[in-house]
Scaffold this motif. Sequence first.
Motif, short mmCIF file in Angstrom:
data_model
loop_
_atom_site.label_atom_id
_atom_site.label_comp_id
_atom_site.label_asym_id
_atom_site.label_seq_id
_atom_site.Cartn_x
_atom_site.Cartn_y
_atom_site.Cartn_z
N ARG A 1 0.80 -1.23 0.00
CA ARG A 1 0.00 0.00 0.00
C ARG A 1 0.83 1.27 0.00
NH1 ARG A 1 -2.08 0.49 6.26
NH2 ARG A 1 -0.29 -0.51 7.21
N MET A 2 2.05 1.24 0.56
CA MET A 2 2.85 2.45 0.64
C MET A 2 3.14 3.01 -0.75
SD MET A 2 4.10 4.66 2.64
CE MET A 2 3.77 3.71 4.11
N VAL A 3 3.24 2.15 -1.75
CA VAL A 3 3.49 2.61 -3.12
C VAL A 3 2.39 3.56 -3.57
CG1 VAL A 3 3.64 1.87 -5.53
CG2 VAL A 3 4.82 0.57 -3.75
N GLN A 4 1.15 3.28 -3.14
CA GLN A 4 0.02 4.12 -3.52
C GLN A 4 -0.10 5.37 -2.65
OE1 GLN A 4 -1.79 3.61 -6.15
NE2 GLN A 4 -0.94 1.60 -6.67
N PHE A 5 0.44 5.31 -1.43
CA PHE A 5 0.31 6.44 -0.51
C PHE A 5 1.27 7.58 -0.82
CE2 PHE A 5 -1.40 3.73 3.30
CZ PHE A 5 -2.55 3.47 2.56
N VAL A 6 2.52 7.25 -1.19
CA VAL A 6 3.53 8.29 -1.36
C VAL A 6 3.25 9.13 -2.60
CG1 VAL A 6 5.30 6.94 -0.20
CG2 VAL A 6 5.06 6.75 -2.68
N PRO A 7 3.67 10.42 -2.60
CA PRO A 7 3.49 11.26 -3.79
C PRO A 7 4.27 10.70 -4.98
CG PRO A 7 4.10 12.56 -1.86
CD PRO A 7 4.31 11.14 -1.49
N ARG A 8 3.81 11.01 -6.17
CA ARG A 8 4.46 10.51 -7.38
C ARG A 8 5.83 11.15 -7.58
NH1 ARG A 8 0.74 7.84 -10.66
NH2 ARG A 8 2.08 8.09 -12.47
N THR A 9 6.12 12.21 -6.84
CA THR A 9 7.42 12.87 -6.96
C THR A 9 8.52 12.14 -6.20
OG1 THR A 9 6.74 14.30 -5.12
CG2 THR A 9 6.47 15.17 -7.36
N LEU A 10 8.14 11.21 -5.31
CA LEU A 10 9.13 10.48 -4.53
C LEU A 10 9.93 9.56 -5.45
CD1 LEU A 10 9.56 10.41 -1.34
CD2 LEU A 10 8.74 8.07 -1.52
N ARG A 11 11.24 9.45 -5.19
CA ARG A 11 12.12 8.69 -6.07
C ARG A 11 12.42 7.27 -5.56
NH1 ARG A 11 10.75 11.72 -9.04
NH2 ARG A 11 10.14 9.70 -9.86
N LYS A 12 12.48 7.08 -4.23
CA LYS A 12 12.87 5.76 -3.71
C LYS A 12 12.08 5.41 -2.45
CE LYS A 12 17.30 4.65 -3.41
NZ LYS A 12 18.70 4.56 -2.88
N LEU A 13 11.71 4.13 -2.33
CA LEU A 13 11.05 3.60 -1.15
C LEU A 13 11.89 2.45 -0.60
CD1 LEU A 13 8.66 3.33 0.80
CD2 LEU A 13 7.56 1.82 -0.87
N ILE A 14 12.29 2.56 0.68
CA ILE A 14 13.10 1.54 1.35
C ILE A 14 12.23 0.80 2.36
CG2 ILE A 14 15.16 1.11 2.73
CD1 ILE A 14 16.24 3.81 1.76
N THR A 15 12.37 -0.50 2.43
CA THR A 15 11.56 -1.30 3.34
C THR A 15 12.31 -1.69 4.61
OG1 THR A 15 12.24 -3.42 2.37
CG2 THR A 15 10.34 -2.30 1.36
N SER A 16 11.55 -2.09 5.61
CA SER A 16 12.08 -2.74 6.80
C SER A 16 10.96 -3.64 7.31
CB SER A 16 12.51 -1.73 7.87
OG SER A 16 11.38 -1.08 8.43
N SER A 17 11.29 -4.58 8.17
CA SER A 17 10.32 -5.59 8.58
C SER A 17 10.01 -5.55 10.08
CB SER A 17 10.86 -6.99 8.22
OG SER A 17 10.01 -8.01 8.71
N ALA A 18 8.76 -5.87 10.40
CA ALA A 18 8.36 -5.99 11.80
C ALA A 18 8.43 -7.44 12.26
CB ALA A 18 6.94 -5.46 11.99
N GLU A 19 8.94 -8.31 11.39
CA GLU A 19 9.08 -9.73 11.74
C GLU A 19 10.39 -9.95 12.51
OE1 GLU A 19 6.67 -11.90 11.15
OE2 GLU A 19 5.53 -10.25 10.27
N SER A 20 10.40 -10.98 13.34
CA SER A 20 11.56 -11.23 14.19
C SER A 20 12.82 -11.56 13.40
CB SER A 20 11.26 -12.39 15.16
OG SER A 20 10.91 -13.57 14.43
N ASP A 21 12.66 -12.17 12.21
CA ASP A 21 13.84 -12.52 11.39
C ASP A 21 14.22 -11.42 10.41
OD1 ASP A 21 11.78 -12.72 9.62
OD2 ASP A 21 12.14 -14.83 9.07
N GLY A 22 13.43 -10.33 10.39
CA GLY A 22 13.75 -9.19 9.55
C GLY A 22 13.46 -9.36 8.07
N THR A 23 12.76 -10.42 7.69
CA THR A 23 12.51 -10.66 6.27
C THR A 23 11.22 -9.99 5.80
OG1 THR A 23 11.33 -12.73 6.75
CG2 THR A 23 13.70 -12.88 6.30
N ILE A 24 11.24 -9.56 4.55
CA ILE A 24 10.04 -9.06 3.88
C ILE A 24 9.38 -10.27 3.22
CG2 ILE A 24 9.09 -7.48 2.16
CD1 ILE A 24 10.39 -6.06 4.53
N SER A 25 8.13 -10.52 3.51
CA SER A 25 7.46 -11.72 3.01
C SER A 25 7.35 -11.71 1.49
CB SER A 25 6.07 -11.84 3.61
OG SER A 25 5.22 -10.82 3.12
#
Length: 291
Positions: free
Chosen positions: A78-102
Amino acid sequence: MNFFSGSLTFFALFAMAQGFYIQKSNSPAFSRDKCSSLNMGVDMVTYLRTEWVSAALVTNQTPRSFDVCLQLGTDDGRMVQFVPRTLRKLITSSAESDGTISVSARRQLEQQNSRRKAGLELEIIDQRADDLSKVDDESVDVVVSLLAAQRMVDNGLDWQQSLIEATRVLKPGGRLLFVEQTTVEGYNYVDVVNGLTYVRKGEEGEEEEVREKVFEEVGFDPVDLTLVPHVAGVAIKAEDAGLSKQEKDEVEKKKESNESAERAFAAFERGRKKRRKKKKNAEDESEEVSA
């Protein structure tokens, strides 16, 4: 500086339209809220309401000059849809214990980004939200935390450490945008944000370390029409965060010097226009006499 000035005016209007009341946090940092939150997951009513507020907050409170966004606890696209179209980069992080993005979250991010076609660069990193060591200091314009704190608690992560990490990666003048439960583990979320500090660079002759607030402004609204109390807000990192007193004084002197130069130039321009006007009037009078 009033929190709802300049680029923040839109959010103020949005908040007033929804019947919210703007307030500042004056409570002691890291104080425990006497009111305990409900022992339950986020219900559908609360989720839908906070989802709508989250979309409005991120879209309207990310300045168009910002290029890089980091999300705490990425679990969908959903964050892709929330940010303005002028934004250039989106970086992820995880709330999971192993730090992985599902796999599901990766797929949603890529699909949403492909459909939107805004040229957004996705930097999908497997890293815990409370350990952003893969992200450089002061390299991010805006950090976003949407219903992530309680998920971190549920998975054994340190949500307060994730905020400390957020302050580290944020550029001076950068923003933390959040929609979170009002209290997490008994702590008031806004009080924790408002109480974040850094150790100022030492000065000669100072024996004890000096701590100063990271965020120069923290504004927030309670999210209404929810069963579980939530809060939405914006925190702005101080432009001089991390500087020593001497460096701050030098920045202030430079700012005053620039302002003085601008005033002198403006006065010169006004004088030049007056001289031109006076010269033109004299020429017009001379032509009339000649005629």
